[in-house]
Design a protein around this motif. Sequence first.
Motif, mmCIF file in Angstrom:
data_model
loop_
_atom_site.group_PDB
_atom_site.id
_atom_site.type_symbol
_atom_site.label_atom_id
_atom_site.label_comp_id
_atom_site.label_asym_id
_atom_site.label_seq_id
_atom_site.Cartn_x
_atom_site.Cartn_y
_atom_site.Cartn_z
ATOM 1 N N VAL A 1 0.855 -1.186 0.000
ATOM 2 C CA VAL A 1 0.000 0.000 0.000
ATOM 3 C C VAL A 1 0.890 1.234 0.000
ATOM 4 C CG1 VAL A 1 -1.784 1.283 1.218
ATOM 5 C CG2 VAL A 1 -1.831 -1.220 1.218
ATOM 6 N N GLN A 2 0.594 2.154 -0.907
ATOM 7 C CA GLN A 2 1.368 3.396 -0.994
ATOM 8 C C GLN A 2 0.421 4.594 -0.939
ATOM 9 O OE1 GLN A 2 3.721 2.920 -4.623
ATOM 10 N NE2 GLN A 2 5.451 2.257 -3.369
ATOM 11 N N LEU A 3 0.874 5.633 -0.233
ATOM 12 C CA LEU A 3 0.110 6.858 -0.113
ATOM 13 C C LEU A 3 0.926 8.004 -0.686
ATOM 14 C CD1 LEU A 3 -1.022 4.894 2.158
ATOM 15 C CD2 LEU A 3 -1.691 6.974 3.371
ATOM 16 N N GLN A 4 0.289 8.827 -1.483
ATOM 17 C CA GLN A 4 0.952 9.975 -2.099
ATOM 18 C C GLN A 4 0.180 11.223 -1.756
ATOM 19 O OE1 GLN A 4 3.877 9.928 -4.085
ATOM 20 N NE2 GLN A 4 3.743 12.147 -3.856
ATOM 21 N N ALA A 5 0.784 12.062 -0.913
ATOM 22 C CA ALA A 5 0.143 13.308 -0.500
ATOM 23 C C ALA A 5 0.617 14.462 -1.363
ATOM 24 C CB ALA A 5 0.452 13.597 0.963
ATOM 25 N N SER A 6 -0.266 15.400 -1.586
ATOM 26 C CA SER A 6 0.071 16.582 -2.371
ATOM 27 C C SER A 6 -0.853 17.733 -1.984
ATOM 28 C CB SER A 6 -0.065 16.281 -3.865
ATOM 29 O OG SER A 6 -1.400 15.954 -4.187
ATOM 30 N N GLY A 7 -0.523 18.929 -2.494
ATOM 31 C CA GLY A 7 -1.395 20.071 -2.303
ATOM 32 C C GLY A 7 -0.891 21.123 -1.343
ATOM 33 N N GLY A 8 0.225 20.862 -0.689
ATOM 34 C CA GLY A 8 0.765 21.862 0.222
ATOM 35 C C GLY A 8 1.309 23.071 -0.524
ATOM 36 N N GLY A 9 1.670 24.084 0.239
ATOM 37 C CA GLY A 9 2.222 25.278 -0.371
ATOM 38 C C GLY A 9 2.313 26.421 0.615
ATOM 39 N N LEU A 10 2.560 27.587 0.088
ATOM 40 C CA LEU A 10 2.681 28.808 0.888
ATOM 41 C C LEU A 10 1.455 29.685 0.652
ATOM 42 C CD1 LEU A 10 4.291 30.869 2.615
ATOM 43 C CD2 LEU A 10 5.362 31.639 0.476
ATOM 44 N N VAL A 11 0.769 30.028 1.732
ATOM 45 C CA VAL A 11 -0.395 30.896 1.626
ATOM 46 C C VAL A 11 -0.348 31.958 2.715
ATOM 47 C CG1 VAL A 11 -1.886 29.160 0.585
ATOM 48 C CG2 VAL A 11 -1.809 29.396 3.076
ATOM 49 N N GLN A 12 -1.106 32.993 2.528
ATOM 50 C CA GLN A 12 -1.204 34.031 3.543
ATOM 51 C C GLN A 12 -2.272 33.662 4.566
ATOM 52 O OE1 GLN A 12 -1.928 37.635 1.271
ATOM 53 N NE2 GLN A 12 0.270 38.094 1.217
ATOM 54 N N THR A 13 -2.193 34.279 5.708
ATOM 55 C CA THR A 13 -3.219 34.091 6.735
ATOM 56 C C THR A 13 -4.601 34.352 6.141
ATOM 57 O OG1 THR A 13 -1.727 34.704 8.526
ATOM 58 C CG2 THR A 13 -4.081 34.916 8.950
ATOM 59 N N GLY A 14 -5.513 33.439 6.433
ATOM 60 C CA GLY A 14 -6.863 33.546 5.906
ATOM 61 C C GLY A 14 -7.079 32.823 4.596
ATOM 62 N N GLY A 15 -6.001 32.349 4.006
ATOM 63 C CA GLY A 15 -6.101 31.647 2.737
ATOM 64 C C GLY A 15 -6.558 30.208 2.880
ATOM 65 N N SER A 16 -6.621 29.524 1.745
ATOM 66 C CA SER A 16 -7.104 28.142 1.706
ATOM 67 C C SER A 16 -6.159 27.263 0.912
ATOM 68 C CB SER A 16 -8.496 28.093 1.060
ATOM 69 O OG SER A 16 -9.455 28.812 1.791
ATOM 70 N N LEU A 17 -6.157 26.006 1.279
ATOM 71 C CA LEU A 17 -5.449 24.966 0.532
ATOM 72 C C LEU A 17 -6.283 23.697 0.601
ATOM 73 C CD1 LEU A 17 -1.712 25.285 1.693
ATOM 74 C CD2 LEU A 17 -2.577 25.765 -0.592
ATOM 75 N N ARG A 18 -6.129 22.865 -0.404
ATOM 76 C CA ARG A 18 -6.733 21.532 -0.350
ATOM 77 C C ARG A 18 -5.642 20.489 -0.531
ATOM 78 N NH1 ARG A 18 -11.274 18.433 -4.056
ATOM 79 N NH2 ARG A 18 -9.538 18.349 -5.537
ATOM 80 N N LEU A 19 -5.490 19.651 0.474
ATOM 81 C CA LEU A 19 -4.549 18.550 0.412
ATOM 82 C C LEU A 19 -5.251 17.314 -0.137
ATOM 83 C CD1 LEU A 19 -2.730 18.894 3.866
ATOM 84 C CD2 LEU A 19 -2.287 20.103 1.716
ATOM 85 N N SER A 20 -4.510 16.533 -0.882
ATOM 86 C CA SER A 20 -5.022 15.269 -1.416
ATOM 87 C C SER A 20 -4.066 14.149 -1.039
ATOM 88 C CB SER A 20 -5.137 15.322 -2.941
ATOM 89 O OG SER A 20 -6.014 16.344 -3.364
ATOM 90 N N CYS A 21 -4.616 12.969 -0.878
ATOM 91 C CA CYS A 21 -3.803 11.791 -0.582
ATOM 92 C C CYS A 21 -4.393 10.634 -1.376
ATOM 93 C CB CYS A 21 -3.803 11.501 0.903
ATOM 94 S SG CYS A 21 -2.904 10.006 1.377
ATOM 95 N N VAL A 22 -3.618 10.165 -2.342
ATOM 96 C CA VAL A 22 -4.056 9.060 -3.192
ATOM 97 C C VAL A 22 -3.451 7.766 -2.667
ATOM 98 C CG1 VAL A 22 -4.088 8.124 -5.518
ATOM 99 C CG2 VAL A 22 -4.196 10.595 -5.177
#
Length: 121
Positions: free
Chosen positions: A1-22
Amino acid sequence: VQLQASGGGLVQTGGSLRLSCVVSGGTFSTYAMGWFRRAPGKVRESVASIASTGTTYYTDSVKGRFTISRDNARNTVYLQMNSLKPEDTAVYYCGARPNYMSTRADSYNYWGQGTQVTVSS
């Protein structure tokens, strides 16, 4: 079983991100999935988890801001992060374990490689 996470980054306070894990291998629909994070100098902590049934859990500091979800057809778990704060800065990891969700990192059988989330003030 392998997990691959993605979606991180640099954002300002109040911003949004969506992380994914396949997840590849195994039977995704039977796994409970968890998102954990480790900030510099701190231990890994549970952020959110979702059982194979769809039941969810959130740590108090992210309630109302983060949403965990899963798409069994895509073998993917998501973490939608809104209203981000500098204290959310950490490496985020996804984990998988059979059926029942847990806040204990040592109960998870499989881990992704981590994705960095940095929230600037």
